[in-house]
Design a protein around this motif. Structure first.
Motif, PDB file in Angstrom:
ATOM      1  N   ASP A   1      11.383  41.967  21.562  1.00 35.26           N
ATOM      2  CA  ASP A   1      12.792  41.557  21.491  1.00 35.26           C
ATOM      3  C   ASP A   1      13.469  41.539  22.857  1.00 35.26           C
ATOM      4  OD1 ASP A   1      12.720  41.320  18.650  1.00 35.26           O
ATOM      5  OD2 ASP A   1      12.979  43.493  18.470  1.00 35.26           O
ATOM      6  N   GLU A   2      12.674  41.408  23.920  1.00 33.26           N
ATOM      7  CA  GLU A   2      13.239  41.446  25.270  1.00 33.26           C
ATOM      8  C   GLU A   2      12.867  40.244  26.126  1.00 33.26           C
ATOM      9  OE1 GLU A   2      12.913  45.070  27.534  1.00 33.26           O
ATOM     10  OE2 GLU A   2      12.621  46.267  25.719  1.00 33.26           O
ATOM     11  N   VAL A   3      11.626  39.816  26.049  1.00 36.63           N
ATOM     12  CA  VAL A   3      11.128  38.785  26.961  1.00 36.63           C
ATOM     13  C   VAL A   3      10.666  37.569  26.164  1.00 36.63           C
ATOM     14  CG1 VAL A   3       9.459  38.220  28.763  1.00 36.63           C
ATOM     15  CG2 VAL A   3      10.383  40.545  28.598  1.00 36.63           C
ATOM     16  N   GLU A   4      11.096  36.396  26.608  1.00 33.90           N
ATOM     17  CA  GLU A   4      10.643  35.162  25.981  1.00 33.90           C
ATOM     18  C   GLU A   4       9.287  34.765  26.548  1.00 33.90           C
ATOM     19  OE1 GLU A   4      13.475  32.059  26.332  1.00 33.90           O
ATOM     20  OE2 GLU A   4      15.018  33.085  25.151  1.00 33.90           O
ATOM     21  N   GLY A   5       8.425  34.331  25.666  1.00 37.92           N
ATOM     22  CA  GLY A   5       7.106  33.873  26.073  1.00 37.92           C
ATOM     23  C   GLY A   5       6.529  33.006  24.982  1.00 37.92           C
ATOM     24  N   ALA A   6       5.228  33.076  24.785  1.00 36.88           N
ATOM     25  CA  ALA A   6       4.596  32.281  23.732  1.00 36.88           C
ATOM     26  C   ALA A   6       3.246  32.874  23.372  1.00 36.88           C
ATOM     27  CB  ALA A   6       4.424  30.830  24.179  1.00 36.88           C
ATOM     28  N   VAL A   7       2.926  32.778  22.090  1.00 35.39           N
ATOM     29  CA  VAL A   7       1.561  33.046  21.636  1.00 35.39           C
ATOM     30  C   VAL A   7       0.744  31.804  21.958  1.00 35.39           C
ATOM     31  CG1 VAL A   7       0.084  33.429  19.624  1.00 35.39           C
ATOM     32  CG2 VAL A   7       2.311  34.574  19.786  1.00 35.39           C
ATOM     33  N   ILE A   8      -0.428  31.990  22.548  1.00 37.47           N
ATOM     34  CA  ILE A   8      -1.301  30.857  22.836  1.00 37.47           C
ATOM     35  C   ILE A   8      -2.614  31.051  22.087  1.00 37.47           C
ATOM     36  CG2 ILE A   8      -2.131  31.920  25.000  1.00 37.47           C
ATOM     37  CD1 ILE A   8      -2.350  28.970  26.075  1.00 37.47           C
ATOM     38  N   ILE A   9      -2.989  30.043  21.314  1.00 34.25           N
ATOM     39  CA  ILE A   9      -4.238  30.085  20.548  1.00 34.25           C
ATOM     40  C   ILE A   9      -5.143  28.983  21.084  1.00 34.25           C
ATOM     41  CG2 ILE A   9      -5.303  29.844  18.278  1.00 34.25           C
ATOM     42  CD1 ILE A   9      -2.762  30.930  17.042  1.00 34.25           C
ATOM     43  N   ALA A  10      -6.206  29.393  21.740  1.00 38.20           N
ATOM     44  CA  ALA A  10      -7.111  28.444  22.382  1.00 38.20           C
ATOM     45  C   ALA A  10      -8.131  27.902  21.391  1.00 38.20           C
ATOM     46  CB  ALA A  10      -7.823  29.113  23.549  1.00 38.20           C
ATOM     47  N   GLU A  11      -8.527  26.644  21.608  1.00 38.75           N
ATOM     48  CA  GLU A  11      -9.594  26.066  20.791  1.00 38.75           C
ATOM     49  C   GLU A  11     -10.898  26.824  21.015  1.00 38.75           C
ATOM     50  OE1 GLU A  11      -9.839  21.980  21.878  1.00 38.75           O
ATOM     51  OE2 GLU A  11      -8.017  21.401  20.797  1.00 38.75           O
ATOM     52  N   ARG A  12     -11.131  27.217  22.256  1.00 41.42           N
ATOM     53  CA  ARG A  12     -12.317  27.996  22.598  1.00 41.42           C
ATOM     54  C   ARG A  12     -11.845  29.376  23.047  1.00 41.42           C
ATOM     55  NH1 ARG A  12     -14.558  23.676  27.052  1.00 41.42           N
ATOM     56  NH2 ARG A  12     -14.473  21.778  25.757  1.00 41.42           N
ATOM     57  N   SER A  13     -12.352  30.400  22.419  1.00 37.74           N
ATOM     58  CA  SER A  13     -11.910  31.748  22.767  1.00 37.74           C
ATOM     59  C   SER A  13     -13.054  32.734  22.616  1.00 37.74           C
ATOM     60  CB  SER A  13     -10.743  32.177  21.869  1.00 37.74           C
ATOM     61  OG  SER A  13     -10.366  33.510  22.139  1.00 37.74           O
ATOM     62  N   GLY A  14     -13.057  33.728  23.496  1.00 37.83           N
ATOM     63  CA  GLY A  14     -14.056  34.780  23.403  1.00 37.83           C
ATOM     64  C   GLY A  14     -13.638  35.899  22.475  1.00 37.83           C
TER      65      GLY A  14
END
Length: 229
Positions: free
Chosen positions: A182-195
């Motif tokens: 509830d403090e910093v704006e950002g984004a969840v990122i979901i990669a097509e390829r992920s480890g």
């Protein structure tokens, strides 16, 4: 919901709307209406009488059925129910996309990928910030959060397209604007390829989230999606 419109009556009114009685008078027998509603013919007749008494429908009984038209008052009642439902559904949707997880040190690949200009330029354009070269890794803890994570993957998101350099190709990703603690704006990122498996969420932001929020491995983090679309 209007206090004088009981749930069974508004559902009958909604059913009449579905068969076209909002735009014009439609002919339907109480037997046919009962079949659509899954109730007895006597109950369907009572519903129609009640709606007529409330001035929410007008009807004209003929030999082969009844002409029914929803009145302006009836349409107002349906709109009122619609707005109540929409508000509660939107509130539920917001709650559905709040995650909690613990910070952990990842594979240290985030800095490499987020440093690629092919990603950075799209993040600047589509998310409106210059990303810190790295990701904050969060491990989800509960079954409910894991189910939400799978649901999130099915949502459209903001597309980050894959690209190719002289050396290799880079896969695409989807981003979901979010607030972290509830403090910093950002984004969840979901990669097509992920480890990582689906228990992990990666967060990008314009700042180093560990330093900005004073986080260390094992700390609990709250992620609230600001636009789950």
């Amino acid at each position: 919901m209007r206090p004088d419109l009981k749930p069974n009556l508004w559902f009958t009114l909604y059913t009449l709307l579905r068969i076209g009685a909002g735009a014009r008078a439609v002919k339907i027998s109480t037997t046919q209406l009962a079949e659509v509603l899954g109730i007895s013919q006597q109950s369907a007749s009572r519903h129609l009488r009640s709606l007529e008494d409330l001035s929410m429908i007008e009807r004209k009984i003929e030999k082969d059925g009844t002409l029914i038209h929803i009145t302006e008052k009836g349409m107002e009642a349906l709109h009122a129910v619609y707005h109540h439902l929409r508000r509660h559904l939107e509130e539920a949707a917001k709650e559905a996309f709040v995650f909690e997880g613990t910070v952990f040190s990842g594979l240290w690949e985030g800095a490499y990928y987020i440093s690629q200009e092919g990603y950075r330029s799209q993040i600047r354009e589509k998310l409106g910030f210059e990303p810190y070269p790295g990701t904050l890794n969060i491990r989800l803890r509960t079954k409910r959060d894991l189910e939400r994570r799978e649901q999130l993957e099915r949502m459209p998101g903001i597309e980050i397209k894959g690209f190719r350099t002289e050396d290799r190709s880079f896969g695409g990703a989807k981003c979901y604007p979010a607030m972290i603690n509830d403090e910093v704006e950002g984004a969840v990122i979901i990669a097509e390829r992920s480890g990582y498996d689906r228990s992990v969420m990666e967060i990008i932001a314009p700042v180093n989230l560990r330093k900005r929020l004073g986080l260390k491995d094992g700390d609990l983090v709250r992620i609230s999606l600001s636009n789950s679309r």
